[in-house]
Design a protein around this motif. Structure first.
Motif, mmCIF file in Angstrom:
data_model
loop_
_atom_site.group_PDB
_atom_site.id
_atom_site.type_symbol
_atom_site.label_atom_id
_atom_site.label_comp_id
_atom_site.label_asym_id
_atom_site.label_seq_id
_atom_site.Cartn_x
_atom_site.Cartn_y
_atom_site.Cartn_z
ATOM 1 N N GLY A 1 0.926 -1.098 0.105
ATOM 2 C CA GLY A 1 0.097 0.131 -0.057
ATOM 3 C C GLY A 1 0.833 1.303 0.073
ATOM 4 O O GLY A 1 2.082 1.157 0.481
ATOM 5 N N THR A 2 0.289 2.226 -0.422
ATOM 6 C CA THR A 2 1.072 3.732 -0.518
ATOM 7 C C THR A 2 0.043 4.796 -0.023
ATOM 8 O O THR A 2 0.413 5.862 -0.336
ATOM 9 N N GLY A 3 -0.812 4.270 0.682
ATOM 10 C CA GLY A 3 -1.960 5.478 1.008
ATOM 11 C C GLY A 3 -1.487 5.921 2.340
ATOM 12 O O GLY A 3 -0.267 6.200 2.653
ATOM 13 N N ASN A 4 -2.280 6.600 3.204
ATOM 14 C CA ASN A 4 -2.269 7.311 4.198
ATOM 15 C C ASN A 4 -1.349 6.853 5.348
ATOM 16 O O ASN A 4 -0.410 7.070 5.952
ATOM 17 N N VAL A 5 -1.756 5.302 5.760
ATOM 18 C CA VAL A 5 -1.213 4.758 6.396
ATOM 19 C C VAL A 5 0.183 4.209 6.221
ATOM 20 O O VAL A 5 1.262 4.143 6.808
ATOM 21 N N VAL B 1 0.101 -4.932 5.646
ATOM 22 C CA VAL B 1 -0.912 -4.772 4.463
ATOM 23 C C VAL B 1 -1.658 -3.676 4.877
ATOM 24 O O VAL B 1 -2.568 -3.638 5.848
ATOM 25 N N CYS B 2 -1.567 -2.394 4.267
ATOM 26 C CA CYS B 2 -2.023 -1.221 4.627
ATOM 27 C C CYS B 2 -2.823 -0.987 3.342
ATOM 28 O O CYS B 2 -2.696 0.427 2.928
ATOM 29 N N ILE B 3 -3.935 -1.716 3.046
ATOM 30 C CA ILE B 3 -4.907 -1.129 1.702
ATOM 31 C C ILE B 3 -6.209 -0.962 2.454
ATOM 32 O O ILE B 3 -6.459 -1.481 3.537
ATOM 33 N N LYS B 4 -7.068 -0.848 1.516
ATOM 34 C CA LYS B 4 -8.359 -0.542 1.858
ATOM 35 C C LYS B 4 -9.011 -1.737 2.242
ATOM 36 O O LYS B 4 -8.836 -2.735 1.595
ATOM 37 N N ASP B 5 -9.829 -1.820 3.351
ATOM 38 C CA ASP B 5 -10.428 -2.898 4.241
ATOM 39 C C ASP B 5 -10.909 -3.865 3.108
ATOM 40 O O ASP B 5 -10.646 -5.271 3.118
ATOM 41 N N ASP B 6 -11.892 -3.451 2.111
ATOM 42 C CA ASP B 6 -12.394 -4.291 1.149
ATOM 43 C C ASP B 6 -11.784 -5.204 0.485
ATOM 44 O O ASP B 6 -12.067 -6.277 0.089
ATOM 45 N N HIS C 1 -2.454 -7.339 8.823
ATOM 46 C CA HIS C 1 -3.138 -5.782 8.133
ATOM 47 C C HIS C 1 -3.234 -4.768 9.385
ATOM 48 O O HIS C 1 -3.098 -5.066 10.417
ATOM 49 N N THR C 2 -3.535 -3.541 8.962
ATOM 50 C CA THR C 2 -3.757 -2.420 9.915
ATOM 51 C C THR C 2 -5.002 -1.986 10.035
ATOM 52 O O THR C 2 -5.291 -0.770 10.516
ATOM 53 N N SER C 3 -6.057 -2.874 9.838
ATOM 54 C CA SER C 3 -7.342 -2.396 9.782
ATOM 55 C C SER C 3 -7.983 -2.665 11.197
ATOM 56 O O SER C 3 -7.693 -3.340 12.093
ATOM 57 N N PHE D 1 -1.794 -5.350 13.196
ATOM 58 C CA PHE D 1 -0.976 -4.516 13.562
ATOM 59 C C PHE D 1 -1.709 -2.867 13.340
ATOM 60 O O PHE D 1 -1.523 -2.471 12.518
ATOM 61 N N TYR D 2 -2.445 -2.816 14.024
ATOM 62 C CA TYR D 2 -3.570 -1.551 13.956
ATOM 63 C C TYR D 2 -3.015 -0.534 14.802
ATOM 64 O O TYR D 2 -3.237 -0.402 16.028
ATOM 65 N N PRO D 3 -2.765 0.771 14.083
ATOM 66 C CA PRO D 3 -2.380 1.800 14.898
ATOM 67 C C PRO D 3 -3.508 2.904 15.206
ATOM 68 O O PRO D 3 -4.087 3.269 14.126
ATOM 69 N N LEU D 4 -3.599 2.948 16.217
ATOM 70 C CA LEU D 4 -5.136 3.784 16.828
ATOM 71 C C LEU D 4 -4.700 5.342 16.859
ATOM 72 O O LEU D 4 -4.566 5.775 17.745
ATOM 73 N N GLN D 5 -4.695 5.704 15.487
ATOM 74 C CA GLN D 5 -4.179 7.038 15.096
ATOM 75 C C GLN D 5 -4.901 7.619 13.742
ATOM 76 O O GLN D 5 -5.402 6.567 13.196
ATOM 77 N N THR D 6 -5.257 8.631 13.631
ATOM 78 C CA THR D 6 -5.691 9.212 12.415
ATOM 79 C C THR D 6 -4.713 9.726 11.542
ATOM 80 O O THR D 6 -3.753 10.545 11.846
HETATM 81 N N1 NAP Z 1 -6.131 6.563 7.620
HETATM 82 C C1 NAP Z 1 -6.245 6.307 8.933
HETATM 83 O O1 NAP Z 1 -6.281 7.190 9.710
HETATM 84 C C2 NAP Z 1 -6.168 4.972 9.282
HETATM 85 C C3 NAP Z 1 -5.918 4.777 10.680
HETATM 86 C C4 NAP Z 1 -5.749 3.343 11.281
HETATM 87 C C5 NAP Z 1 -5.730 2.312 10.395
HETATM 88 N N2 NAP Z 1 -6.252 2.391 9.066
HETATM 89 C C6 NAP Z 1 -6.435 1.403 8.207
HETATM 90 O O2 NAP Z 1 -5.351 1.293 7.327
HETATM 91 C C7 NAP Z 1 -5.632 0.733 6.004
HETATM 92 C C8 NAP Z 1 -5.333 1.649 5.196
HETATM 93 O O3 NAP Z 1 -6.076 2.863 5.030
HETATM 94 P P1 NAP Z 1 -5.545 4.314 4.473
HETATM 95 O O4 NAP Z 1 -6.285 5.408 4.935
HETATM 96 O O5 NAP Z 1 -4.065 4.269 4.376
HETATM 97 O O6 NAP Z 1 -6.078 3.919 2.938
HETATM 98 P P2 NAP Z 1 -5.767 4.790 1.503
HETATM 99 O O7 NAP Z 1 -5.034 6.088 1.957
HETATM 100 O O8 NAP Z 1 -7.248 4.977 1.144
HETATM 101 O O9 NAP Z 1 -4.950 3.849 0.856
HETATM 102 C C9 NAP Z 1 -5.390 2.638 0.402
HETATM 103 C C10 NAP Z 1 -4.288 1.878 -0.383
HETATM 104 O O10 NAP Z 1 -4.948 0.571 -0.719
HETATM 105 C C11 NAP Z 1 -4.716 0.747 -2.057
HETATM 106 N N3 NAP Z 1 -5.804 -0.087 -2.890
HETATM 107 C C12 NAP Z 1 -6.885 0.508 -3.235
HETATM 108 N N4 NAP Z 1 -7.866 -0.478 -3.898
HETATM 109 C C13 NAP Z 1 -6.842 -1.519 -4.068
HETATM 110 C C14 NAP Z 1 -7.109 -3.005 -4.612
HETATM 111 N N5 NAP Z 1 -8.241 -3.267 -5.218
HETATM 112 N N6 NAP Z 1 -6.055 -3.749 -4.412
HETATM 113 C C15 NAP Z 1 -5.097 -3.593 -3.820
HETATM 114 N N7 NAP Z 1 -4.672 -2.299 -3.169
HETATM 115 C C16 NAP Z 1 -5.684 -1.392 -3.340
HETATM 116 C C17 NAP Z 1 -4.681 2.001 -2.508
HETATM 117 O O11 NAP Z 1 -3.854 2.119 -3.768
HETATM 118 P P3 NAP Z 1 -4.167 3.310 -5.070
HETATM 119 O O12 NAP Z 1 -3.982 4.390 -4.133
HETATM 120 O O13 NAP Z 1 -2.914 3.202 -5.709
HETATM 121 O O14 NAP Z 1 -5.492 2.866 -5.598
HETATM 122 C C18 NAP Z 1 -3.567 2.779 -1.359
HETATM 123 O O15 NAP Z 1 -2.371 2.178 -1.658
HETATM 124 C C19 NAP Z 1 -7.258 0.418 6.174
HETATM 125 O O16 NAP Z 1 -7.315 -0.722 6.494
HETATM 126 C C20 NAP Z 1 -7.688 1.411 7.095
HETATM 127 O O17 NAP Z 1 -8.787 0.642 8.016
HETATM 128 C C21 NAP Z 1 -6.560 3.592 8.451
#
Ligand code: NAP
Length: 248
Positions: free
Chosen positions: A8-12, A62-67, A85-87, A102-107
């Motif tokens: 993953g390359t998103g927020n987390v 694994v830091c990707i979308k839950d679905d 995973h970090t969900s 490995f769930y980080p309890l933060q935004t």
């Molecule tokens: N943000 C928070 O504050 C936070 C805090 C604690 C835990 N979490 C958990 O951490 C995880 C990631 O959250 P996030 O906020 O970092 O999400 P995010 O910023 O939306 O990033 C999601 C990542 O998933 C990838 N992705 C999207 N569709 C995909 C697919 N079909 N197959 C494989 N990869 C896919 C995205 O790639 P592209 O962008 O290239 O599509 C991106 O790298 C989630 O499980 C969330 O519940 C989030």
């Protein structure tokens, strides 16, 4: 040296990549993303869009979308390692021997710096030895690790949605009202700060103030009429009613 690959390359993911790459006791082996686009930011690292190209590591984070987590985890071909995973809401997968959380309890937002020091990380593993490895990873980041099972984590995540995501949406409504009326949102910031600070010395139930708590009906009705957006009117009514019931 703990070898970690981030998926993953998103927020987390971006914050973990940043922290791992700066830590001399952690080797960031690889970064995976399903699309090549965001991997361009990480051109100085070993990156891949192909799960079959994953190199051996101790932990796949694994830091990707839950679905998409479950589907992706099943396609990882390195099942001798920990796959965490970090969900906040997904349980452990029965089918994966070393599945973990490995769930980080933060935004996390990509463009907002964050420190892992003292950040709570909720860990769940199937094997005690894996818990120790993930605890070591948390310790290396100076984070605080907690043993939290799936049910507890889901409840914490639910509470977190109320205290973080919903509260932030209310900030957004306040921000919109200020913008529409050409008022500076900055004036509200000391109030926002004090509201958050207050719960360090009082439980939330004791910290409540405002027209709903006082049952100031004229003010409540005026506020509802001031709002143009029917969704916001509904939110105001629901929250007011919930506060009133709390103090009946
Ligand atoms: N943000 C928070 O504050 C936070 C805090 C604690 C835990 N979490 C958990 O951490 C995880 C990631 O959250 P996030 O906020 O970092 O999400 P995010 O910023 O939306 O990033 C999601 C990542 O998933 C990838 N992705 C999207 N569709 C995909 C697919 N079909 N197959 C494989 N990869 C896919 C995205 O790639 P592209 O962008 O290239 O599509 C991106 O790298 C989630 O499980 C969330 O519940 C989030």
């Amino acid at each position: 040296m703990l070898k970690v690959t981030v998926l993953g390359t998103g927020n987390v993911a971006s914050h973990f990549i940043n922290a791992f790459s700066k830590n001399s006791d952690i080797q960031l082996v690889q970064i995976f993303n399903h699309k090549a686009e965001t991997l361009k930011t990480y051109s100085s690292f070993d990156t891949t869009t192909q799960l079959e190209n994953l190199k051996p590591a101790d932990v796949y984070l694994v830091c990707i979308k839950d679905d998409y987590i479950e589907g992706l985890i099943h396609k990882i071909n390195q099942h001798k390692a920990i796959v965490a995973h970090t969900s906040g809401s997904l349980p452990l997968l029965d089918s994966i021997n070393r599945d973990a959380v490995f769930y980080p309890l933060q935004t996390f937002s990509k463009d907002k710096n964050i420190t892992f020091k003292d950040l709570p990380i909720c860990i769940e593993t199937k094997h005690k030895s894996d818990f120790k490895i993930l605890q070591t990873l948390a310790n290396l980041l100076e984070a605080k690790s907690y043993a939290v099972n799936s049910e507890q984590r889901q409840d914490m995540h639910l509470a977190a949605v109320f205290v973080c995501n919903f509260v932030n949406h209310l900030y957004h409504i306040g921000h919109e009202i200020c913008s529409q009326k050409q008022l500076p949102f900055d004036i509200l910031k000391p109030l926002i700060q004090e509201t958050a600070d207050k719960i360090n010395s009082k439980i939330p139930r004791e910290a409540q103030t405002g027209p709903a708590k006082r049952n100031d009906k004229t003010t409540i009705n005026r506020h509802i009429h001031q709002l143009d957006n029917p969704d916001y009117q509904e939110i105001y009514r629901y929250l007011t009613s919930s506060i009133q019931k709390t103090y009946e």
